[in-house]
Motif scaffolding. Sequence first.
Motif, PDB file in Angstrom:
ATOM      1  N   ASP A 385     138.574  68.142  92.070  1.00  0.00           N
ATOM      2  CA  ASP A 385     138.695  66.886  91.387  1.00  0.00           C
ATOM      3  C   ASP A 385     140.230  66.847  90.637  1.00  0.00           C
ATOM      4  O   ASP A 385     140.667  65.708  90.448  1.00  0.00           O
ATOM      5  CB  ASP A 385     137.864  66.793  90.196  1.00  0.00           C
ATOM      6  CG  ASP A 385     136.333  66.331  90.713  1.00  0.00           C
ATOM      7  OD1 ASP A 385     136.171  65.707  92.075  1.00  0.00           O
ATOM      8  OD2 ASP A 385     135.267  66.710  90.327  1.00  0.00           O
ATOM      9  N   ASP A 386     140.701  67.974  90.316  1.00  0.00           N
ATOM     10  CA  ASP A 386     142.015  68.083  89.809  1.00  0.00           C
ATOM     11  C   ASP A 386     143.082  67.704  90.992  1.00  0.00           C
ATOM     12  O   ASP A 386     143.902  66.890  90.539  1.00  0.00           O
ATOM     13  CB  ASP A 386     142.439  69.392  89.207  1.00  0.00           C
ATOM     14  CG  ASP A 386     141.435  69.394  87.762  1.00  0.00           C
ATOM     15  OD1 ASP A 386     141.210  68.508  87.020  1.00  0.00           O
ATOM     16  OD2 ASP A 386     141.240  70.746  87.454  1.00  0.00           O
ATOM     17  N   ILE A 387     142.828  68.115  92.040  1.00  0.00           N
ATOM     18  CA  ILE A 387     143.643  67.734  93.019  1.00  0.00           C
ATOM     19  C   ILE A 387     143.854  66.414  93.373  1.00  0.00           C
ATOM     20  O   ILE A 387     144.995  65.598  93.361  1.00  0.00           O
ATOM     21  CB  ILE A 387     143.472  68.659  94.319  1.00  0.00           C
ATOM     22  CG1 ILE A 387     143.428  70.090  94.201  1.00  0.00           C
ATOM     23  CG2 ILE A 387     144.143  68.124  95.649  1.00  0.00           C
ATOM     24  CD1 ILE A 387     142.908  71.052  95.184  1.00  0.00           C
ATOM     25  N   LEU A 388     142.585  65.797  93.429  1.00  0.00           N
ATOM     26  CA  LEU A 388     142.570  64.422  93.711  1.00  0.00           C
ATOM     27  C   LEU A 388     143.293  63.555  92.580  1.00  0.00           C
ATOM     28  O   LEU A 388     143.983  62.355  92.736  1.00  0.00           O
ATOM     29  CB  LEU A 388     141.008  64.007  93.943  1.00  0.00           C
ATOM     30  CG  LEU A 388     140.525  64.511  95.002  1.00  0.00           C
ATOM     31  CD1 LEU A 388     138.990  64.275  95.139  1.00  0.00           C
ATOM     32  CD2 LEU A 388     141.262  64.128  96.559  1.00  0.00           C
ATOM     33  N   ARG A 389     143.106  63.942  91.370  1.00  0.00           N
ATOM     34  CA  ARG A 389     143.439  62.970  90.305  1.00  0.00           C
ATOM     35  C   ARG A 389     144.980  63.124  90.401  1.00  0.00           C
ATOM     36  O   ARG A 389     145.703  62.111  89.724  1.00  0.00           O
ATOM     37  CB  ARG A 389     142.887  63.616  88.957  1.00  0.00           C
ATOM     38  CG  ARG A 389     141.635  63.165  88.524  1.00  0.00           C
ATOM     39  CD  ARG A 389     141.394  63.313  87.001  1.00  0.00           C
ATOM     40  NE  ARG A 389     141.518  64.578  86.486  1.00  0.00           N
ATOM     41  CZ  ARG A 389     141.946  64.889  85.360  1.00  0.00           C
ATOM     42  NH1 ARG A 389     142.590  64.107  84.685  1.00  0.00           N
ATOM     43  NH2 ARG A 389     142.146  66.282  85.131  1.00  0.00           N
ATOM     44  N   ASP A 390     145.627  64.315  90.707  1.00  0.00           N
ATOM     45  CA  ASP A 390     147.124  64.157  90.582  1.00  0.00           C
ATOM     46  C   ASP A 390     147.664  63.578  91.849  1.00  0.00           C
ATOM     47  O   ASP A 390     148.548  62.621  91.774  1.00  0.00           O
ATOM     48  CB  ASP A 390     147.418  65.872  90.814  1.00  0.00           C
ATOM     49  CG  ASP A 390     149.114  66.018  90.267  1.00  0.00           C
ATOM     50  OD1 ASP A 390     149.360  65.273  89.544  1.00  0.00           O
ATOM     51  OD2 ASP A 390     149.639  67.214  91.140  1.00  0.00           O
ATOM     52  N   LEU A 391     146.858  63.615  92.972  1.00  0.00           N
ATOM     53  CA  LEU A 391     147.433  62.688  94.067  1.00  0.00           C
ATOM     54  C   LEU A 391     147.316  61.110  93.550  1.00  0.00           C
ATOM     55  O   LEU A 391     148.255  60.444  93.926  1.00  0.00           O
ATOM     56  CB  LEU A 391     146.458  62.915  95.271  1.00  0.00           C
ATOM     57  CG  LEU A 391     146.997  64.293  96.027  1.00  0.00           C
ATOM     58  CD1 LEU A 391     145.747  64.271  97.066  1.00  0.00           C
ATOM     59  CD2 LEU A 391     148.159  63.995  96.651  1.00  0.00           C
ATOM     60  N   GLU A 392     146.312  60.746  93.013  1.00  0.00           N
ATOM     61  CA  GLU A 392     145.770  59.534  92.537  1.00  0.00           C
ATOM     62  C   GLU A 392     147.097  58.921  91.695  1.00  0.00           C
ATOM     63  O   GLU A 392     147.601  57.801  91.948  1.00  0.00           O
ATOM     64  CB  GLU A 392     144.690  59.352  91.808  1.00  0.00           C
ATOM     65  CG  GLU A 392     144.568  57.978  91.535  1.00  0.00           C
ATOM     66  CD  GLU A 392     144.261  56.807  92.537  1.00  0.00           C
ATOM     67  OE1 GLU A 392     144.160  55.660  92.343  1.00  0.00           O
ATOM     68  OE2 GLU A 392     143.798  57.266  93.653  1.00  0.00           O
ATOM     69  N   GLN A 393     147.543  59.863  90.750  1.00  0.00           N
ATOM     70  CA  GLN A 393     148.327  59.186  89.802  1.00  0.00           C
ATOM     71  C   GLN A 393     149.696  59.131  90.401  1.00  0.00           C
ATOM     72  O   GLN A 393     150.642  58.211  90.236  1.00  0.00           O
ATOM     73  CB  GLN A 393     148.463  59.954  88.512  1.00  0.00           C
ATOM     74  CG  GLN A 393     148.920  61.454  88.766  1.00  0.00           C
ATOM     75  CD  GLN A 393     150.504  61.516  88.422  1.00  0.00           C
ATOM     76  OE1 GLN A 393     151.167  60.784  88.017  1.00  0.00           O
ATOM     77  NE2 GLN A 393     150.941  62.930  89.124  1.00  0.00           N
ATOM     78  N   ALA A 394     150.093  60.059  91.312  1.00  0.00           N
ATOM     79  CA  ALA A 394     151.525  60.151  91.939  1.00  0.00           C
ATOM     80  C   ALA A 394     151.680  59.123  93.052  1.00  0.00           C
ATOM     81  O   ALA A 394     152.666  58.484  92.839  1.00  0.00           O
ATOM     82  CB  ALA A 394     151.743  61.431  92.687  1.00  0.00           C
TER      83      ALA A 394
END
Length: 418
Positions: A385-394
């Motif tokens: 979930d942390d990986i996905l959140r970082d991709l989403e914001q970037a």
Amino acid sequence: MRNNNNHASQWQPATVTIHGGKRRDEHGALVAPLYQTATFSFETTAQGSARFAGEQEGYIYSRLGNPTVNELEVRVAQLEGYAAGAASATGMGAVSAAMLAFLEQGDHVVVADAIYGCSFALFSHLFAKFGISVDFVDMTDANNVAAAMRSNTKMVFIETPANPHLKVIDIAAVAAIAERYQARVIVDNTFMTPLLQRPREQGAHLVIHSATKYLNGHGDVVAGLICGSAEDIELIKMTTLKDMGATMSPHDAWLILRGLKTLDVRMERHCRNAMQVADYLVGHKKVRRVYFPGLPDHPAQQLMGTQMHGYGAVIAFELQGDQATAQRMLDRLQLITIAVSLGDAETLIQHPASMTHSPYTPEARAKAGISDTLVRISVGLEAVDDILRDLEQAIGFAYSASDPAKPAEQQGEPLAYG
């Protein structure tokens, strides 16, 4: 020390990652000792002479062999299903030593058109200096391999899945063609590891690994490994590997032995995380295309259960826009690290056209399908979930930051973790 591997051929791969090549220590040490020594002493000159002459087993000098390094060589060879292994200082040391041991001036090599950038540079630039000709072909169609073969073709080099965009090659189909020309097939199995793909079962004569990656798994070693028949490995060890000096240090071998113990559980988590990241990217409106063997429309599905037994954890994807868009996205990442390796605990991301595959000419990159918006991500072991959140914001930032003069604080707040 006595060997504790009489039943290694009967063990499951997860067991071999822990016990393969292990010797019982005379002092009862559970963990293999680190033989951090450059040379080995002889009891007599006769013993030294006999070892140099090959008349007596034993160690001479760590460039020629070392107990810690040898345990690693045996373990990885057992994982790949080969009789022997040779450890090298780097992955490129493994590629160079394995190829040059069997080639000479006037020989011809057929190479997959999408491979690691430094392997491409070796084949396209250095081989020409020594009179070895190379043809790069799209091996996803075995007919292209057949058309490229010549009477003087001595080796066929495959990387599958291919770096960076995960093209897959049917090893068995290529090996059947190579056999008609008595050419050796060598496969770079770095992306898959022996747990997910065993090229020997498909007809490969030699397998190489950048042990820097998944085999070690902790980003603190640069190393390579070659697996093959006892005769081929002996030739490699006693010629190119020994004389070019690209041998592995005992300390690096000891670290990789430690890393191998968790390879099975690490690969399970890597692959599970990668599947979720790939699904996310497929559904993102700003992502033009996703390359990942686990997707239902990927050609790798045809080889699942036969050649491949998992999807791996490297994904490539193309963003809409241009190279600047891709770079804005990478520069905005906060958890995911911009770095050119793979297989670490950390999720790593890079831009192949300007990084790993910059040795390619623009024409060669186009032929290999490496576009300016292609991004490669090695999915790590973090909470997905942390990986996905970082991709989403970037990714969101990359498309909202059309005005370079716009203050960063107006373009989105940094993520908070924990």
